[in-house]
Design a protein around this motif. Structure first.
Motif, PDB file in Angstrom:
ATOM      1  N   UNK A  66       0.665  -1.021   0.078  1.00 28.80           N
ATOM      2  CA  UNK A  66       0.010  -0.011   0.095  1.00 28.80           C
ATOM      3  C   UNK A  66       0.875   1.184   0.129  1.00 28.80           C
ATOM      4  N   UNK A  67       0.417   2.321  -0.810  1.00 34.35           N
ATOM      5  CA  UNK A  67       0.999   3.613  -0.679  1.00 34.35           C
ATOM      6  C   UNK A  67       0.094   4.488  -0.607  1.00 34.35           C
ATOM      7  N   UNK A  68       0.673   5.659   0.281  1.00 32.90           N
ATOM      8  CA  UNK A  68      -0.161   6.684   0.194  1.00 32.90           C
ATOM      9  C   UNK A  68       0.815   8.097   0.145  1.00 32.90           C
ATOM     10  N   UNK A  69       0.405   9.168  -0.353  1.00 35.97           N
ATOM     11  CA  UNK A  69       1.207  10.330  -0.506  1.00 35.97           C
ATOM     12  C   UNK A  69       0.443  11.520  -0.646  1.00 35.97           C
ATOM     13  N   UNK A  70       0.630  12.617   0.300  1.00 37.71           N
ATOM     14  CA  UNK A  70      -0.019  13.848   0.153  1.00 37.71           C
ATOM     15  C   UNK A  70       0.399  14.724  -0.844  1.00 37.71           C
ATOM     16  N   UNK A  71      -0.089  15.103  -1.876  1.00 34.40           N
ATOM     17  CA  UNK A  71       0.334  16.102  -2.913  1.00 34.40           C
ATOM     18  C   UNK A  71       0.463  17.523  -2.090  1.00 34.40           C
ATOM     19  N   UNK A  72       1.612  17.782  -1.987  1.00 34.79           N
ATOM     20  CA  UNK A  72       1.700  19.357  -1.206  1.00 34.79           C
ATOM     21  C   UNK A  72       1.650  20.498  -2.116  1.00 34.79           C
ATOM     22  N   UNK A  73       0.086  20.574  -2.584  1.00 30.12           N
ATOM     23  CA  UNK A  73       0.078  21.659  -3.636  1.00 30.12           C
ATOM     24  C   UNK A  73       0.130  22.909  -2.821  1.00 30.12           C
ATOM     25  N   UNK A  74      -0.038  23.051  -1.663  1.00 30.47           N
ATOM     26  CA  UNK A  74      -0.136  24.284  -0.997  1.00 30.47           C
ATOM     27  C   UNK A  74       0.999  24.525   0.019  1.00 30.47           C
ATOM     28  N   UNK A  75       1.948  23.725  -0.058  1.00 28.69           N
ATOM     29  CA  UNK A  75       3.035  23.821   0.664  1.00 28.69           C
ATOM     30  C   UNK A  75       2.932  23.569   2.425  1.00 28.69           C
ATOM     31  N   UNK A  76       2.094  22.854   2.724  1.00 30.48           N
ATOM     32  CA  UNK A  76       1.718  22.406   4.217  1.00 30.48           C
ATOM     33  C   UNK A  76       2.714  21.672   4.562  1.00 30.48           C
ATOM     34  N   UNK A  77       3.328  20.627   3.955  1.00 31.88           N
ATOM     35  CA  UNK A  77       4.287  19.815   4.518  1.00 31.88           C
ATOM     36  C   UNK A  77       5.549  20.375   4.330  1.00 31.88           C
ATOM     37  N   UNK A  78       5.791  21.158   3.299  1.00 32.27           N
ATOM     38  CA  UNK A  78       7.072  22.006   3.198  1.00 32.27           C
ATOM     39  C   UNK A  78       7.442  22.818   4.368  1.00 32.27           C
ATOM     40  N   UNK A  79       6.228  23.517   4.796  1.00 34.67           N
ATOM     41  CA  UNK A  79       6.111  24.602   5.829  1.00 34.67           C
ATOM     42  C   UNK A  79       6.451  23.735   7.265  1.00 34.67           C
TER      43      UNK A  79
END
Length: 511
Positions: free
Chosen positions: A163-176
């Motif tokens: 199983x794989x799951x990944x949040x597409x950091x479109x708005x930079x939440x993960x980067x922040x």
């Protein structure tokens, strides 16, 4: 798997072209006083130690040319418990950074399962009977009659999957979020540096106090010897009938007063050695054999490199720590802003499912799914807006704290420079006073032997001489201690490159 791969590539492309919402951090411009300069040789008395605006020495403790002090300073990094606690906190921050960094990548997991199930036979019979009733006729009647014999067998289900799951950091939440963790780790590094520098300065000040107390004890013992000689002289003159017994008792009183000063000084010496032992992470009296032997107060160097004003923000760990906290607070605002935007997650799995274990490895038993999911906050009762306002207020607080830290740093430097200069001027006056008092004592003793003055004159001269000599010793220790305070205010010691404290402490623990 072709669809899953394409979805992953699409998500990566979207994330790469996405932007991080919220304010970006900009490094503050270092503030320096408009007309600040260290004291120059022109406004110092001859022979004074002079601060000069050249590159500061990292290993400032070596400027005192005291091997024992230098050896103790090197041991602080591995032995001091506060430094070890700060090192452990830094390791915690690094672990948190690793955890935050993991959010930037897809999460993969493997799973396997087996289940044995028994579904409701009664529900199946009822469903068959209802179907027969709806059909009607003979066929329907036959179905209704045979529904009572219907039975669901027990089922075995074998499954394994990746199983794989990944949040597409479109708005930079993960980067922040990662930016916050990285800034927090940098702040922990500066906190560790500040603790180490502070403990090294504390050790040096305690060491100066110890050597000063030992010198004062030596002076007191010398004065006791002189007082004993004066008592012998008074007794001799009394036996010759030249003086009354008042001189003898006055001499005996002065001798007892000098002897009474020994105990407080020895107590101070013991307390300073215990303070140094505590800084070394050792029990009381652990350094008695190493420090009990008296030694001179380490002299200050003729020139004290204090660096240039623009470098203070780079050297002071508390300024850099406040800057990192401002960075973290700014990134926190961006993370709070990103919470208002949709959260897109891509989930995928691939594996095999079969009702029989031996069929589990066949390709036609494969099962997979892939697809995005989106979560959009519609109504949160004001939680997100309140969180954003909280983060903005924390950012303002961090900015004010940074400004306050910078101003406090310059205050510390200016006060330390002033104290260092003025204590040297005070020491000059005390030395002149001590020389005059020593000369007065010699004159009084000579005149007393000749019968020109009473013992009261000798007693006053002796008291002044002892007091001035003790003051000179105390001031000498203060000058060296004030230089330590100046180096500490300048952020001296490991301000550019830190030793690997974790490796040093591990190496020490294994030996």
């Amino acid at each position: 798997m072709r669809l899953s791969f394409r979805a992953l590539i699409t998500g990566l492309t979207i994330a790469a072209t996405g932007c991080a919402v919220g304010p970006d951090y900009h490094k503050p411009t270092p503030w320096t006083p408009p007309a600040w300069q260290p004291s120059t040789r022109a406004d110092q008395a001859p022979g004074h130690s002079v601060p000069v605006a050249v590159a500061a020495d990292v290993a400032w403790w070596d400027q005192f040319h005291d091997p024992e002090l230098s050896a103790l300073e090197r041991r602080v990094a591995t032995d001091n418990l506060d430094v070890r606690v700060a090192t452990a906190r830094l390791a915690e921050s690094r672990a948190q950074l690793r955890m935050a960094g993991a959010e930037r990548f897809p999460g993969l997991s493997a799973s396997g399962s087996y289940s044995r199930s028994q579904y409701s036979t009664k529900e199946l019979q009822r469903a068959i009977s209802r179907v027969g009733g709806e059909l009607g006729g003979e066929n329907g009647q036959f179905i209704r009659d045979s529904s009572g014999s219907a039975k669901i067998p027990q089922l075995d289900m074998w499954a394994d999957s990746i199983d794989a799951s990944w949040e597409v950091d479109l708005w930079g939440r993960v980067r922040r979020q990662y930016e916050v963790a990285r800034a927090d780790m940098a702040a922990s590094e500066e906190e560790q540096r500040a603790v180490l520098i502070g403990r090294m300065a504390e050790l040096a000040r305690d060491y100066m106090t110890l050597r000063g107390a030992q010198q004062q004890l030596r002076i007191t013992h010398d004065d006791i010897t002189v007082a004993g000689q004066l008592l012998t002289l008074a007794q001799s003159r009394y036996r010759s009938g030249l003086v009354s017994d008042l001189d003898v008792e006055s001499a005996r009183s002065q001798l007892a007063a000098d002897q009474a000063q020994v105990a407080p000084l020895e107590q101070s010496i013991a307390e300073q050695i215990n303070a140094l032992s505590l800084l070394m992470g050792a029990p009381p009296h652990a350094l008695d054999a190493e420090l009990a032997t008296p030694s001179a107060i380490p002299p200050v160097p003729p020139r004290v490199p204090v660096g240039i004003p623009s470098e203070l923000a780079r050297r002071r760990p508390d300024i850099r720590e406040a800057e990192d906290k401002l960075h973290a607070a700014t990134a926190d605002v961006g993370e709070a802003v990103a919470e208002f935007y949709p959260k897109i997650t891509i989930d995928a799995s691939f594996g095999f499912q079969s009702l029989s274990f031996r069929d589990l490895g066949f390709w036609n038993a494969k099962a997979w799914n892939v697809g995005p999911s989106i979560t959009l906050p519609i109504f949160q009762g004001g939680r997100l807006r309140g969180q954003l306002e909280l983060k903005k207020s924390a950012q303002k607080e961090a900015a004010i704290s940074y400004q306050q830290t910078v101003l406090g740093a310059w205050r510390d430097v200016d006060n330390a420079l002033t104290a260092y200069r003025e204590e040297q001027l005070r020491l000059d006056g005390l030395k002149r006073e001590a020389d005059a008092d020593a000369h007065s004592l010699e004159l009084a003793r000579s005149q007393y032997r000749s019968g020109l003055v009473t013992y009261i004159s000798v007693l006053d001269a002796q008291r002044h001489a002892l007091s001035s000599h003790l003051s000179v010793t105390q001031s000498t220790a203060n000058v060296s201690g004030n230089l330590v305070a100046l180096y500490n205010a300048l952020g001296g010691g490991w301000e550019i490159a830190m030793p690997d404290l974790e490796a040093m402490q591990v190496a020490k623990a294994t030996h």
